[in-house]
Design an enzyme around this catalytic site. Sequence first.
Site: not given
Length: 307
Positions: A128, A181
Site C-alpha cells: 500500500e 489513491t
Amino acid sequence: METIRIFCPATIANISCGFDVLGVALDAVGDEMVIRKTVAKGIFITKLEGQELPMETSKNVAGVAGLAFLDASDYEGGFEIEIYKKIKAGSGIGSSAASSTGAVWGMNELLGRPFSTLELIRFAMEGERLASGVAHADNVAPALFGGFTLVRSYDPLDIVPIPSPEELFATVIHPQIEVKTSDSRKILKTKITLKDGIKQWGNLGGLVAGLYTKDYDLIGRSLEDHIVEPIRSILIPGFDQVKSSAIASGALGCGISGSGPSIFALSKGESKAKSVGKAMKKVYKNIGIDYEIHVSKINIEGVRRIN
Ligand code: HSE
C-alpha cells in the site's frame, strides 16, 4: 505444499465515517493468484493478466509486500507469483490491497503459517505504501481477516475484526475512470474542525455499534462523512445523483468506496441491494458514463485457497 491458488477479495475502505480505519471485504469480486515456492531466493512475478501493471518486483505491490515477508522470514528459498487481476487498478475497491494481501497470505500458507495475521498485515501495508505513498491498513486488514475491520491504532498496529450482520449487502458502481489513491489523498485537508470531528466520531461509533447489534437503521444513520466526501466527491462524475438515487431506492447509506471513483451503498437484503444497483446504473446511463457494477454479500472469510 509447493503451490497454492487463491482468491483475494476486493474491499471497500473508509465506509464513509472511518477514513483510513474502517474496511470491509467483498465476495463477488476479487483477484486470483498462484504462488509457488522456488529454490532461488527472491520474489518473481511470472505472469500478470487482466491489467497493465509493472511486473518488476520492486515496482509491483505484490512484489514489495512479498519482499517484506521474505526479509522477515528465515526461509532460504523464494516464490513465483502469477496474478490474474479482476479488480481494476484505480477503481477504489482495493486492487493493490488484494495483490499485496494475496502474496503474503499465500506465502505464509506455503511455509506452514510462520507469521500471524497481524504480521501479514504489516507486510501487505508495504504494498500500500508503494501504491499510494501511505502504508494504510484499511483495505489489507479486511482482505486478510474478512468481514469488517477497524484499525484501532496504527502505532502500535491494533486491528479489531467487527461482526457483519447476515443480511447486509454491498452494491458498488465503478464509473469507468481511474483515480489514483495518491492523487485523491493529495487534495485532502490535513486539519479538521472540532465540530466536524465530533460528527465523524459519533458516526464511527454508531456504525460499529450498529454492526455489533445488527441495527440496520443505526448503520444507515451512521453512514455519513463530513470530512473526506465533500472534497473527493468532486472527482467523481454524477456522485450526488448516484448517492441520492441509491438512498431514494432504499439503501441504508451510500458513499465513496476507498479513494474512489467507485461509489458503494449498503442495503438490507440482496434484492434491495440489486434494486439500489439499478437506480445507480440509471444515473450513469442517463449521463452517458460507462460503469461496472457489483452486488455482493459481505465476505466474512477474507483471502482463501481455491484449488
Ligand atoms: N483510506 C484510503 C484512502 C483507502 O481513502 O485514501 C484507499 O483505498
